[in-house]
Design an enzyme around this catalytic site. Structure first.
Site, PDB file in Angstrom:
ATOM      1  N   ARG A 279       0.842  -1.202   0.000  1.00 50.18           N
ATOM      2  CA  ARG A 279       0.000   0.000   0.000  1.00 50.18           C
ATOM      3  C   ARG A 279       0.875   1.249   0.000  1.00 50.18           C
ATOM      4  O   ARG A 279       0.522   2.282  -0.554  1.00 50.18           O
ATOM      5  CB  ARG A 279      -0.973   0.009   1.191  1.00 50.18           C
ATOM      6  CG  ARG A 279      -1.792   1.302   1.269  1.00 50.18           C
ATOM      7  CD  ARG A 279      -3.020   1.263   2.162  1.00 50.18           C
ATOM      8  NE  ARG A 279      -2.966   0.396   3.300  1.00 50.18           N
ATOM      9  CZ  ARG A 279      -2.240   0.608   4.408  1.00 50.18           C
ATOM     10  NH1 ARG A 279      -1.468   1.676   4.509  1.00 50.18           N
ATOM     11  NH2 ARG A 279      -2.270  -0.260   5.402  1.00 50.18           N
TER      12      ARG A 279
ATOM     13  N   TYR B 151     -14.159  18.976 -14.936  1.00 51.39           N
ATOM     14  CA  TYR B 151     -14.570  17.577 -15.129  1.00 51.39           C
ATOM     15  C   TYR B 151     -15.669  17.259 -14.116  1.00 51.39           C
ATOM     16  O   TYR B 151     -15.498  17.445 -12.922  1.00 51.39           O
ATOM     17  CB  TYR B 151     -13.360  16.650 -14.964  1.00 51.39           C
ATOM     18  CG  TYR B 151     -13.753  15.207 -14.805  1.00 51.39           C
ATOM     19  CD1 TYR B 151     -14.314  14.502 -15.868  1.00 51.39           C
ATOM     20  CD2 TYR B 151     -13.604  14.551 -13.591  1.00 51.39           C
ATOM     21  CE1 TYR B 151     -14.708  13.186 -15.718  1.00 51.39           C
ATOM     22  CE2 TYR B 151     -13.994  13.235 -13.432  1.00 51.39           C
ATOM     23  CZ  TYR B 151     -14.545  12.556 -14.509  1.00 51.39           C
ATOM     24  OH  TYR B 151     -14.952  11.256 -14.344  1.00 51.39           O
TER      25      TYR B 151
ATOM     26  N   ASP C  69      -5.375  19.841 -14.254  1.00 54.05           N
ATOM     27  CA  ASP C  69      -5.810  18.574 -14.855  1.00 54.05           C
ATOM     28  C   ASP C  69      -5.435  18.639 -16.333  1.00 54.05           C
ATOM     29  O   ASP C  69      -6.027  19.383 -17.105  1.00 54.05           O
ATOM     30  CB  ASP C  69      -7.327  18.407 -14.667  1.00 54.05           C
ATOM     31  CG  ASP C  69      -7.859  17.087 -15.206  1.00 54.05           C
ATOM     32  OD1 ASP C  69      -7.170  16.439 -16.009  1.00 54.05           O
ATOM     33  OD2 ASP C  69      -8.996  16.709 -14.829  1.00 54.05           O
TER      34      ASP C  69
ATOM     35  N   LYS D 233      -6.939   7.382 -19.529  1.00 53.03           N
ATOM     36  CA  LYS D 233      -7.176   7.950 -20.846  1.00 53.03           C
ATOM     37  C   LYS D 233      -5.954   7.735 -21.757  1.00 53.03           C
ATOM     38  O   LYS D 233      -5.661   6.607 -22.090  1.00 53.03           O
ATOM     39  CB  LYS D 233      -7.558   9.422 -20.708  1.00 53.03           C
ATOM     40  CG  LYS D 233      -8.650   9.666 -19.645  1.00 53.03           C
ATOM     41  CD  LYS D 233      -9.970   8.985 -19.938  1.00 53.03           C
ATOM     42  CE  LYS D 233     -10.944   8.984 -18.771  1.00 53.03           C
ATOM     43  NZ  LYS D 233     -11.186  10.263 -18.136  1.00 53.03           N
TER      44      LYS D 233
END
Ligand SMILES: *Cc1c(COP(=O)(O)O)cnc(C)c1O
Length: 373
Positions: free
Chosen positions: A47, A99, A170, A195
């Site tokens: 983690r 977004y 972003d 993406k």
């Protein structure tokens, strides 16, 4: 190193006993300690860190010219980690067409702890009037989704510096190949690696890259490690595999999108084409200044209403009618119905993610679909 080279070599491949040329997937969740209690392999628990994730983070850091990167399990958790790292009571300025997933996060999850204003960041002249005593961050998204608006990164960075604000950007639509916000003064660059970086519509992920190792970045690392929104070793392996071809895929996406945008701009059934590479785009000059090329995303307004737009997306045969973007396969969607009833996206807007098929086939497919309205 140039991006084409760092995409392939910046992972810092560790020599293995078996002489692997590509990086093996390390599935171990825990790592051996030595007699002194240290971790000679550099990892303690997956983690916190993992060899595949570290390698992915190294490559994105190199491509974005940053100081460090955190890879996340999605773009949404990457952005959310920034909001979680802010002090309660902080004020954020974000774009009016942010977004929609991030807008939803702010309005629902963070409504009690953060305050925010959504404004048009293509007009920076009004920006300072929104800066308050508790404003800590300006969030930009450029090119924006789905209107492909362009924010002047360098100009915004100057305003942020002058007002001692964190500037997060972003940059998902641009990918690290077309635009490097850190080189233009941004503090943090965010990607949905789902993406273009992933590029094959088969892995979900996100990343944050920082320009400086500082206290705020330590808080973000802490949110990532304690919160645990980390990508799996296999996700990181897939992203590392994809990123090697990113520069070449982007060339194809940009070339196809430019041809398609020019073709559609003259189309009698289309009212408007939003593509930053068109001279008619209101921020075309800014896009030219800060981007190496204009990307593979465009939106069109068809003549008519939502039903005309839906007829077009229901009639395509090569484009897949699906949300998301950045994959090798072209996607098309009626955006307003994805975003829901409170959207400000025009009802006749169709968003197109231009893939890597031959452009003649894509144009022919859209032509026959537009013939239905
Ligand atoms: C998809 C997307 C996100 C969210 O990323 P996920 O990987 O879907 O969580 C954030 N910003 C932009 C611009 C996006 O396109």
């Amino acid at each position: 190193m140039k991006p084409e080279t760092s995409a392939i070599h910046a992972l810092n491949l560790v020599k293995s006993a078996t002489g692997d040329v590509t990086m093996p997937i390390s599935l171990s969740t825990t790592f051996l300690r030595d007699e002194t209690g240290g971790y000679p392999g550099g990892h303690m628990y997956s983690r916190v860190s993992n060899p595949n994730r570290s390698a992915l983070e190294n490559v994105i850091t190199a491509l974005e010219f940053g100081a460090d990167t955190c890879a996340f399990s999605s773009g949404n958790t990457a952005g959310m980690s920034i909001f979680q790292a802010l002090k309660p009571g902080s004020h954020i300025i974000a774009p009016d067409d942010m977004y929609w997933g991030f807008k939803k996060q702010l309005q629902s999850i963070f409504a009690a702890t953060l305050t925010f204003d959504f404004i048009d960041l293509t007009d920076l002249s009004v920006l300072t009037s929104y800066i308050k005593a508790n404003t800590v961050m300006i969030w930009a998204e450029t090119p924006s989704n789905p209107l492909l608006k362009i924010t002047d990164i360098e100009a915004l960075a100057k305003i942020c510096k002058a007002n001692n604000l964190i500037f997060a950007c972003d940059s998902t639509f641009a990918s690290p190949i077309l635009q490097n916000p850190i080189l233009l003064g941004a503090d943090i660059v965010m990607h949905s690696t789902t993406k273009y970086i992933g590029g094959h519509s088969d892995v979900l992920g996100g990343s944050l890259t920082t320009a400086h190792q500082n206290e705020f970045w330590e808080k973000i690392r802490n949110v990532q490690q304690i919160g645990g929104a980390v990508p799996s070793p296999f996700d990181c392996f897939l992203l590392l595999r994809s990123i090697k071809t990113l520069a070449y895929r982007m060339k194809g996406h940009c070339e196809n999108a430019m041809i398609l945008a020019k073709h559609l701009e003259k189309h009698p059934k289309i009212d408007a084409v939003y593509y930053p590479g068109l001279a008619s785009h209101p921020q075309h000059e800014i896009a030219k200044k800060q981007m190496k090329d204009f990307g593979g995303m465009l939106s069109i307004l068809v003549k008519g209403d939502a039903s005309a737009a839906r007829k077009v997306v229901n009639s395509v045969k090569i484009f897949a009618q699906a949300t998301s973007l950045g994959g090798v396969e072209s996607l098309i969607e009626h955006r307003a119905s994805v975003e829901g009833p409170d959207t400000k996206t025009p009802q006749n807007l169709i968003r197109v993610s231009v893939g890597l098929e031959h452009i003649d086939d894509l144009i022919a497919d859209l032509e026959q679909a537009l013939a239905h309205i």
